[in-house]
Scaffold this active site. Sequence first.
Site, PDB file in Angstrom:
ATOM      1  CB  SER A  20      -0.853  -0.038   1.287  1.00 57.67           C
ATOM      2  OG  SER A  20      -1.377   1.311   1.520  1.00 57.67           O
ATOM      3  CG  HIS A  44      -3.887  -1.394  -1.598  1.00 63.24           C
ATOM      4  ND1 HIS A  44      -5.260  -1.901  -1.959  1.00 63.24           N
ATOM      5  CD2 HIS A  44      -4.198  -0.721  -0.644  1.00 63.24           C
ATOM      6  CE1 HIS A  44      -5.951  -1.597  -1.047  1.00 63.24           C
ATOM      7  NE2 HIS A  44      -5.434  -0.761  -0.125  1.00 63.24           N
ATOM      8  CG  ASP A  46      -4.812   2.636   0.751  1.00 64.48           C
ATOM      9  OD1 ASP A  46      -6.017   2.031   0.770  1.00 64.48           O
ATOM     10  OD2 ASP A  46      -3.999   2.550   1.400  1.00 64.48           O
ATOM     11  CG  MET A  48      -7.765   7.714   2.085  1.00 69.68           C
ATOM     12  SD  MET A  48      -7.183   7.652   3.814  1.00 69.68           S
ATOM     13  CE  MET A  48      -6.238   6.125   3.668  1.00 69.68           C
ATOM     14  CG  HIS A  75      -8.990   0.543  -0.882  1.00 67.29           C
ATOM     15  ND1 HIS A  75      -8.534   0.419   0.666  1.00 67.29           N
ATOM     16  CD2 HIS A  75     -10.308   0.297  -0.465  1.00 67.29           C
ATOM     17  CE1 HIS A  75      -9.321   0.149   1.440  1.00 67.29           C
ATOM     18  NE2 HIS A  75     -10.492   0.319   0.926  1.00 67.29           N
ATOM     19  CG  MET A  77     -11.006   3.657   1.848  1.00 65.62           C
ATOM     20  SD  MET A  77      -9.375   3.625   2.748  1.00 65.62           S
ATOM     21  CE  MET A  77      -8.295   3.639   1.432  1.00 65.62           C
ATOM     22  CG  MET A 147     -11.471  -2.130   4.847  1.00 68.51           C
ATOM     23  SD  MET A 147      -9.904  -1.608   4.074  1.00 68.51           S
ATOM     24  CE  MET A 147      -9.046  -0.919   5.502  1.00 68.51           C
ATOM     25  CG  PHE A 153      -5.514   7.450   9.906  1.00 73.44           C
ATOM     26  CD1 PHE A 153      -4.898   8.656   9.512  1.00 73.44           C
ATOM     27  CD2 PHE A 153      -6.585   7.420  10.216  1.00 73.44           C
ATOM     28  CE1 PHE A 153      -5.473   9.797   9.481  1.00 73.44           C
ATOM     29  CE2 PHE A 153      -7.558   8.710  10.101  1.00 73.44           C
ATOM     30  CZ  PHE A 153      -6.801   9.844  10.212  1.00 73.44           C
ATOM     31  CG  ASP A 181      -6.263  -2.527   3.138  1.00 76.08           C
ATOM     32  OD1 ASP A 181      -5.186  -2.103   3.462  1.00 76.08           O
ATOM     33  OD2 ASP A 181      -6.932  -1.564   2.584  1.00 76.08           O
TER      34      ASP A 181
HETATM   35  C1  DX5 Z   1      -5.999   2.036   5.560  1.00 74.54           C
HETATM   36  C2  DX5 Z   1      -5.930   1.756   4.198  1.00 74.54           C
HETATM   37  C3  DX5 Z   1      -4.613   0.484   4.125  1.00 74.54           C
HETATM   38  C4  DX5 Z   1      -3.410   0.956   4.955  1.00 74.54           C
HETATM   39  C5  DX5 Z   1      -2.930  -0.084   5.626  1.00 74.54           C
HETATM   40  O1  DX5 Z   1      -7.258   2.910   5.306  1.00 74.54           O
HETATM   41  O2  DX5 Z   1      -6.841   1.127   3.446  1.00 74.54           O
HETATM   42  O3  DX5 Z   1      -4.283   0.093   2.763  1.00 74.54           O
HETATM   43  O4  DX5 Z   1      -2.469   1.509   3.993  1.00 74.54           O
HETATM   44  O5  DX5 Z   1      -1.954   0.148   6.228  1.00 74.54           O
HETATM   45  P1  DX5 Z   1      -0.976  -0.614   7.136  1.00 74.54           P
HETATM   46  O6  DX5 Z   1      -0.548  -1.931   6.478  1.00 74.54           O
HETATM   47  O7  DX5 Z   1       0.206  -0.073   7.663  1.00 74.54           O
HETATM   48  O8  DX5 Z   1      -2.110  -1.306   8.318  1.00 74.54           O
HETATM   49 ZN    ZN Z   2      -6.372   0.144   1.503  1.00 74.04          ZN
END
Ligand code: DX5
Ligand code: ZN
Length: 221
Positions: A20, A44, A46, A48, A75, A77, A147, A153, A181
């Site tokens: 990620s 991956h 992310d 947001m 991903h 979000m 998740m 975060f 994840d």
């Molecule tokens: C969180 C993200 C994850 C995040 C995971 O909202 O969707 O992809 O990067 O981070 P770690 O692996 O550090 O928990």
């Molecule tokens: Zn993610």
Amino acid sequence: MQTSSQHHISQENHVKIGPSILSADFGKLNEEVATVDEYADFIHADVMDGHFVPNLTFGAPVVAKLQSKLPVECHLMISEPEKYVEDFVKAGAWMITIHVEACSEKTGEVLEQIRGLGVKVGLSLNPGTKVEEIEPYLDMVDMVLVMTVEPGFGGQSFMHECLNKIKWVREKKPNLAICVDGGVKDDTAKLCVEAGANMLVAGSYIFGAEDRKEAIESLRG
Ligand code: DX5
Ligand code: ZN
């Protein structure tokens, strides 16, 4: 980015690992990607929006500039993902994963929209969402993203109570890709795979490691 049609999700015996980039240094993103590109299976990304989750990252223009030979899973979000999915397809996404909580009654429609754009379709659910909420959509998706932290975060602790969701989906769908994840490290990766996951996302564990190859290999078990 390369076009993604060459990449298939299949039931190979090795677990697919997706770093990620949330935990990468955004100031030198492509250098960071280069440190994992040889060893991982997908990237991956992310996305947001500060609304669906209490944090902001990046949008399609950043995805478009990623230099990776790996397929990129976006991903999302974000609220109202239907407004943005086309931008991510144009940016070169291999798979787009949306949240079941993000589109109220429209989840099925948005999944069809993504399919119609010619990319792989992923569906994610938050730790607080019952796994039954995704049941109506299991035949429409290529991957379920479970998740195991509250999204928003990196670097949070793995929520063990979510392992049952992996088992539940695996029992219903023996051949579906199941990705985990949040809080994935060498020890929790093992639990996820035992529960039935065949894809793992890890941010802080991989980008926090000096030796990223070793970190990635340790997740494969
Ligand atoms: C969180 C993200 C994850 C995040 C995971 O909202 O969707 O992809 O990067 O981070 P770690 O692996 O550090 O928990
Ligand atoms: Zn993610």
